[in-house]
Design an enzyme around this catalytic site. Structure first.
Site, mmCIF file in Angstrom:
data_model
loop_
_atom_site.group_PDB
_atom_site.id
_atom_site.type_symbol
_atom_site.label_atom_id
_atom_site.label_comp_id
_atom_site.label_asym_id
_atom_site.label_seq_id
_atom_site.Cartn_x
_atom_site.Cartn_y
_atom_site.Cartn_z
ATOM 1 N N LYS A 78 0.852 -1.197 0.000
ATOM 2 C CA LYS A 78 0.000 0.000 0.000
ATOM 3 C C LYS A 78 0.888 1.247 0.000
ATOM 4 C CE LYS A 78 -3.945 2.023 2.499
ATOM 5 N NZ LYS A 78 -4.835 1.947 3.688
ATOM 6 N N SER A 158 -10.004 2.007 2.623
ATOM 7 C CA SER A 158 -9.081 2.739 1.794
ATOM 8 C C SER A 158 -8.055 1.899 1.045
ATOM 9 C CB SER A 158 -8.327 3.750 2.661
ATOM 10 O OG SER A 158 -7.444 3.079 3.540
ATOM 11 N N SER A 182 -10.465 -0.142 6.842
ATOM 12 C CA SER A 182 -9.772 -0.009 5.542
ATOM 13 C C SER A 182 -9.074 -1.259 5.025
ATOM 14 C CB SER A 182 -8.742 1.121 5.611
ATOM 15 O OG SER A 182 -9.371 2.369 5.526
#
Lengths: 491, 95
Positions: A78, A158, A182
């Site tokens: 990420k 997210s 998330s």
């Protein structure tokens, strides 16, 4: 030969050990898959040179008998994790050109154990979002589509790029962060396994901070076992994060297959929210039946402050964000927009550098912390948080080993469908996950079925602090019963 | 509680975010929607409840107050938009 990108970590580990496949072949197969899948926008930066170099080193270590526990396993990272000499942006304009001089602790541990970096994955700007639509690099398109339709769907957020990449076989695992859901919500939307460990289990050092008392790193994988394998490498004490827990990391994989007979599983009545889709209700019943079938005892429980978790979160998280994001001022890194004086320079930089959602949350946070409002908002929310945590403590004290809930109130929705007029509509996605962050507990989301439209639906297991092992044991039972789910490639 | 346009401008200034005139009304609506949503917390009886300060019960570790990491200013300023001799450059603050 089987498609190397559809292996699990456990299968790839065996194939590498038997030398039927090399780390370089595994990396190359994934790099080709990534290049063919750019329509998904899952990666914001591909790092093929680093991937090949790391894979060659893995092959050398395998040859010399020095292989680590994740040797040669290709993963996505990420873009919230700082990676040394590799651009890290948090998918924000304000950090569009930031190249860290250091490596986050979690990724450093993954490389120490032999993992191979394929690239940086897309996310909502500063991890603020539930659909991956707030990224400076544009939305991620889910690899899933509704039956007979080609409407582009969100992968959740997210950590939407990481979830889409794992679901679409663009890596064997990916890292994520979870502040209010998330990891678990995008895992549910894309039919994969996502784990938010206990607060303090993984070091936050080197991860771009959103809300420091809630943020926690964790993995995305296609099986429960794979989640156990990679979490062992990610977790552990770090003196550079004072909130990181100084306690040994268990062999999580050993918990897979552990009997669940006699375990008490709580079913919280407050999670039967009004207007919950029938398919979610049915999914939950299946989960209950599977655990009961494995010998677990199902008990109804009450977590009376559940409905207050989301409003308390939307005070605590923006407050911490407004403080954490004060550092983006155009002086030390990232974007700078000139102004007539230094204050105008700050204001112009932050107006241009932050997207709409981030600006709104920073402003809410600034407001609830401002003079005269602190007690009414922030202090009250932190008291409510104490009550939310106490609800869980009372249930666990009565001998409940874990709690089973749906992961999300609905299946994935279309891009642009939610939150346009009312921000609360988007926030409600996290209604089942956010309680876990507020209480600092571990949570595991995993796929358990498909909606009538053919989209994955997930269940969530919530555990006692630092008892991720029980979640892996229970998750394995559900995975064995529910099976695995994969999208039909259209990209 | 709800905010008016002047408060929106004041918050934006405190947060050091420039606002265009056309944005104020829209933001006011969004901020008020969020404040309405969080207002349900006032129903909760929090008398005698301690505010949470640490989600996991642990004593914060302390270390000796000493320099553990230094000696590379050029790395520290490498990402800065404007620098000179390993200093960050900003617009003039004092006339």
């Amino acid at each position: 030969m089987t498609d190397l990108t559809s292996l699990t970590i456990a299968e790839a580990r065996d194939a590498l050990k038997r030398k039927t496949v090399s780390a370089s072949e595994l990396a190359d197969a994934h790099l080709r898959a990534i290049a063919r899948a750019r329509a998904l926008n899952a990666y914001v930066l591909e790092t093929p040179d680093a991937a090949r170099a790391m894979a060659e080193q893995s092959d050398r270590r395998i040859a010399s008998g020095e292989a680590g526990p994740l040797e040669g396993i290709p993963i996505g990272v990420k873009d919230l994790f700082c990676t040394k000499d590799v651009r890290t942006t948090a998918c924000s304009h304000v950090l569009y050109n930031f190249v860290p001089a250091y490596e986050s602790t979690v990724t450093a541990r993954l490389w120490r154990d032999g993992a191979v970096m394929l690239g940086k994955t897309n996310n909502d700007e500063f991890a603020m979002g539930s659909s991956n639509e707030t990224s400076f690099f544009g939305p991620v398109i889910s690899p899933w589509r509704r039956k007979g339709a080609n409407t582009p769907l969100v992968p959740g957020g997210s950590s939407g790029g990481s979830a889409a990449a794992v679901a679409a076989n663009l890596c064997l695992a990916a890292t994520g962060t979870d502040t209010g859901g998330s990891i678990r919500q995008p895992a549910a939307f894309t039919g994969i396994v996502g784990i938010k460990p206990t607060y303090g289990r993984c070091s936050r050092w080197g991860i771009v901070a959103f809300a420091s008392s809630l943020d926690q790193a964790g993995p995305f994988t296609r099986t429960v076992r794979d989640g156990a394998i990679i979490l062992r490498s990610m977790a552990g004490h770090d003196p550079r994060d004072t909130t990181s827990a100084d306690r040994p990391v268990p062999d999580y994989e050993a918990a897979i297959g552990r009997p669940v007979k006699g375990m008490r599983i709580g079913i919280p009545k407050e999670y039967r929210v009004e207007g919950m889709a029938a398919e979610i209700e049915e999914l939950w019943e299946h989960g209950i039946a599977w655990l009961k079938g494995a010998g677990a005892e199902i008990v109804e429980i009450s977590l009376p402050h559940t409905k207050y978790a989301l409003p308390a979160y939307y005070i605590v998280a923006p407050a911490e964000a407004s403080s954490n994001l004060a550092r983006y001022d155009g002086v030390r890194y990232g974007l700078r927009e000139p102004g007539r004086d230094i204050v105008a320079m700050y204001e112009n930089t932050r107006a241009k550098g932050f997207g709409k959602e981030v600006r709104r949350r920073v402003m809410i946070g600034t407001y609830v912390l401002s003079a005269g409002y602190y007690d009414a908002y922030y202090l009250r929310a932190q008291k409510v948080r104490t009550l939310i945590k106490r609800d869980f403590e009372e249930v666990f004290a009565r001998g409940v080993s874990a709690i089973l809930t749906p992961a999300t109130p609905t299946a994935a929705f279309g891009i642009g469908e939610k939150g346009g007029a009312d921000p609360i509509e988007m926030y409600l996605n996290d209604v089942f996950t956010v309680t876990v962050n507020m209480a600092g507990l571990p949570g595991l989301a995993l796929p358990a079925g498909l909606s009538p439209e053919g989209l994955p639906l997930g269940l969530q297991l919530i555990g006692r602090p630092f008892d991720e092992e029980t979640l892996f044991a229970l998750g394995e039972v559900i995975e064995q019963a529910a099976g695995r789910f994969a999208p039909q490639p259209w990209w | 509680m709800s905010v008016d346009a002047a408060t929106v401008r004041r918050i934006a200034h405190l947060a050091r975010i420039a606002l265009e005139d056309g944005e104020v009304e829209h933001l006011r609506g969004e901020i008020n929607a969020i404040l309405d949503f969080v207002a349900q917390l006032s129903e909760v009886d929090v008398d005698g409840v301690e505010p949470m300060t640490s989600v996991t019960p642990m004593a914060m570790k302390k270390r000796t107050d000493e320099v553990t990491d230094d000696g590379y200013p050029e790395v520290i300023v490498a990402n800065a938009p404007a620098t000179e001799n390993n200093y960050f450059l900003v617009p003039k603050v004092v006339e």
